[in-house]
Scaffold this active site. Structure first.
Site, PDB file in Angstrom:
ATOM      1  N   GLY A 373       0.814  -1.284   0.038  1.00 16.70           N
ATOM      2  CA  GLY A 373       0.099  -0.017  -0.004  1.00 16.70           C
ATOM      3  C   GLY A 373       0.871   1.309   0.001  1.00 16.70           C
ATOM      4  N   ASP A 490     -10.862   7.141  -4.703  1.00 14.60           N
ATOM      5  CA  ASP A 490      -9.722   6.196  -5.081  1.00 14.60           C
ATOM      6  C   ASP A 490     -10.153   5.262  -5.964  1.00 14.60           C
ATOM      7  OD1 ASP A 490      -7.082   6.207  -5.950  1.00 14.60           O
ATOM      8  OD2 ASP A 490      -6.350   5.408  -4.156  1.00 14.60           O
TER       9      ASP A 490
END
Length: 699
Positions: A373, A490
């Site tokens: 991430g 996102d």
């Protein structure tokens, strides 16, 4: 012609009668003495009762009739018939802590003594090496009270017929069928066969009588409680040729053994005949001693009283310890709550311990890493309950804390089949946070649509459209299906995960924001991923439901074309698809691998592509809502406002209109899709605005 036949006839008759009298053996023992039997091992006679074993461990007891008896007709293999009956008792130890075992056997054997025998499960009949040897020439009827898997015993309370082996050729749970129960022997139903059967517990100390008959190669074994007339239906009935087992003469008697399990095996009476099958009626069945242990009320047993006393003590100790544990836990929690920040207190029910997470990931081994991430790695783990989980480890540095709070404040309370489930969170000292999700077995969507993905893992056209429908329903839920409006901000292929059934699930809510329905988002912080950012976000920094629609539109084109939104040396994906649509070659934008395989619904694909273009249109007022998108994808042709045409036709006609694409080409073009430099330049003069952009090839 012989004129004197009578003397020869009389001589022949005399020889037959003499031979039969020589072969005939009959005896009845209503009590025993040392002249009747030969005793071996621990066997003894006390008060005219034959005791084969007592409560001594690991011993064998055997008793045989004093001499051999003929078992075959002279000079032939024909086995003589026989009939025997005996009364036995297996008495357990009065010490309830000692388990009873093992059993006794009525036997025919060619030898005396107990050489070649073992105790315990071998019943004093064979040993480990000679069991099953055809040269044993031993026949027996066992009454066994232990289930030995090595001998395929059916249970721990059965009778069986043994031939040279302790693996019985036939066996049945000990018991009998009373004569007042109709036999169901003609039925094929095993439940009907056992209807009315009375099971007898062999080693309860009670006296039981057994009858064993053999004639015409048929053997019958019957048993019943002593004093009951012999049941008509035998317990065991089998055709059995004993000519290869019996020698011309054999010893007959009983054998038994104990092991770690002990009990007393006794024979109270015995009859045997090979000429008179009614001799068993001479056995005395009344006035016999009883060896059954009298039942004492359970509350008077010393063991019960001791057990209650000890149990009460342990219960009190347990209650005291449990109360102490609860007090300490509440004090610890109170101390932790006093030290917690406001957000920790709000999301306390979802908290998991670091020890649980550390054990689930084997100490965060590198081999357990399944992804990366923006602020840390993602690990695969297994929870204490055996469920597979995914653990995102987030650093407190940069925007890690902001991402962490965004995830647990939004995804922690959202429930939808197309959203990745958040199972919990963990905060560790030194600024490390962890989020625990449902594990998605098939990874992220981007690994299955781009050209660099494994051919075998590439998704079909139908699967891609189905996954897009899943994501669309999730985004609609975020916008309209919850108490607050949630902006994901996102939406991209790498944030769409695939579960074990290849269903699409939207995840990664690190940039998500919530606000009330009808309110406008107050943040002016530019966040997102280049290639998915709507133009108005770059200009104002404000996100809305329409900016999520824009990101979803790019995702639709990305999935159907197999191309990232921005690739070096190529025009932006949305511009490229618009050009092909204007040229009437929209299907040329579809993933070449899908076009090569063929077989997809061109009309359905064109609809998805048109819808993707409309969603990613630069002017937010021209984009459809997510509710309209879902209706078109699901094929729900509902009226659109006052228009008579259905929703799908209206939207698709809109995107194809000359005004739309002409306006796009003249006023937007490539410049409508900002690069990293565009965003940085547009905000260079406003230092009060913070921004976070992901620049990993548009992922």
């Amino acid at each position: 012609m012989n004129k004197h036949p009578k003397p020869l006839l009389f001589l022949l008759l005399f020889i037959i009668l003499f031979s039969q009298s020589v072969l005939s053996v009959d005896f009845v023992f209503n009590g025993f003495n040392s002249t009747n039997l030969s005793l071996y091992g621990i066997a003894s006679i006390n008060s005219r009762i034959l005791t084969l074993t007592n409560e001594t461990s690991y011993v064998v007891g055997r008793a045989l009739y004093r001499s051999k008896i003929p078992t075959k007709t002279p000079n032939s293999s024909q086995v003589l018939p026989f009939s025997t009956s005996f009364i036995f008792s297996m008495a357990p130890s009065r010490n309830k802590a000692i388990l009873p075992g093992h059993g006794l056997v009525f036997i025919f054997t060619p030898n005396t003594g107990i050489n070649g025998t073992s105790s315990s499960q071998h019943l004093g009949l064979f040993n480990l090496t000679n069991n099953g040897n055809p040269n044993n020439h031993v026949f027996g009827v066992e009454f066994d009270v232990f289930a030995n898997q090595e001998f395929n015993d059916i249970d721990d309370n059965h009778a069986g017929i043994d031939r040279n082996s302790l693996t019985s050729i036939i066996s049945h749970t000990a018991g009998y069928w009373p004569d007042n129960i109709k036999s169901s022997s003609k039925s094929n139903d095993s439940d009907d066969e056992e209807k009315g059967f009375e099971e007898l517990k062999l080693n309860n100390g009670k006296n039981y009588q057994v009858w064993i008959d053999y004639a015409d190669s048929i053997i019958n074994v019957t048993m019943a409680p002593v004093g009951i007339k012999r049941p008509k239906r035998p317990l065991l009935n089998v055709s059995l040729n004993l000519s290869d087992v019996f020698e011309d003469e054999m010893y007959v008697g009983f054998t038994s053994s104990t092991g770690r399990l002990v009990e007393s095996h006794r024979i109270l009476a015995w009859s045997f005949s090979n000429s008179n099958f009614q001799l068993s009626e001479s056995l005395i069945t009344t006035g016999l001693p009883s060896f059954a242990i009298p039942k004492t009320p359970f509350y008077k047993h010393k063991s019960f009283i001791a057990g209650v006393t000890v149990g009460s003590f342990f219960v009190l100790v347990f209650i005291a310890l449990f109360a102490l544990f609860l007090v300490k836990r509440e004090r610890r929690r109170a101390r932790e709550r006093a030290e917690m920040e406001d957000w920790e207190f709000e999301y306390w029910p979802h908290k998991m311990t670091y020890q649980e997470i550390d054990a689930a990931t084997k100490g965060f081994l590198e081999e357990y890493v399944i992804g990366f991430g923006a602020n840390g790695k993602v690990y695969k783990g297994v929870s204490p309950g055996g469920t597979e989980i995914a653990v995102k480890r987030i650093s407190h540095e940069n925007d890690g804390m902001r991402e962490f709070l965004a995830e647990i404040s939004s995804l922690g309370r959202l429930k939808h089949r197309s959203l990745v489930g958040l199972k919990g969170w963990c905060k560790k000292e030194k600024g490390t946070f962890m989020l625990i999700y449902d594990y998605m077995e098939n990874g992220s969507l981007d690994k299955r649509v781009y050209y660099d993905c494994d051919e075998s893992k590439m998704l079909s056209c139908e699967d891609r459209i189905r996954i897009l429908k899943d994501v669309a329903s999730a985004v609609l839920y975020l916008h309209e299906g919850w108490e607050s409006k949630v902006l994901h901000r996102d939406i991209k292929a790498s944030n769409v995960l695939l579960d074990k059934d290849m269903n699409g699930r939207l995840g990664d809510f690190g940039l998500a924001r919530m606000h009330g329905h009808g309110q406008v988002a107050s943040t002016t912080r530019v966040v997102g991923t280049v290639g998915y950012l709507a133009p108005e976000v770059v200009r104002s920094g404000r996100a809305s439901t329409q900016t999520d629609v824009f990101g979803f539109g790019v995702l639709m084109l990305e999935v159907m074309c197999g191309r990232r939104p921005i690739e070096e040396g190529k025009p932006p994906l949305v511009d490229w698809v618009w050009q092909l649509m204007v040229q009437g070659e929209l299907l040329a934008a579809v993933d070449a691998r899908l076009r090569a395989s063929g077989g997809f619904d061109e009309e359905e694909v064109e609809k998805v592509m048109h819808l993707g273009l409309l969603c990613s249109y630069p002017n937010p007022n021209s984009r459809p809502t997510m509710r309209q998108v879902v209706k078109v994808l699901e094929g729900k042709n509902e009226p659109c406002d006052s228009e008579t045409e259905d929703m799908e036709a209206y939207l698709l006609q809109k995107v194809k209109s000359r005004d739309m694409w002409a306006n796009y080409s003249q006023n937007f073009g490539y410049s409508s899709h900002p690069t990293f430099d565009d965003i940085r330049q547009s905000h260079s003069s406003s230092m009060s605005l913070s921004w976070t952009i992901s620049m990993v090839d548009g992922r």
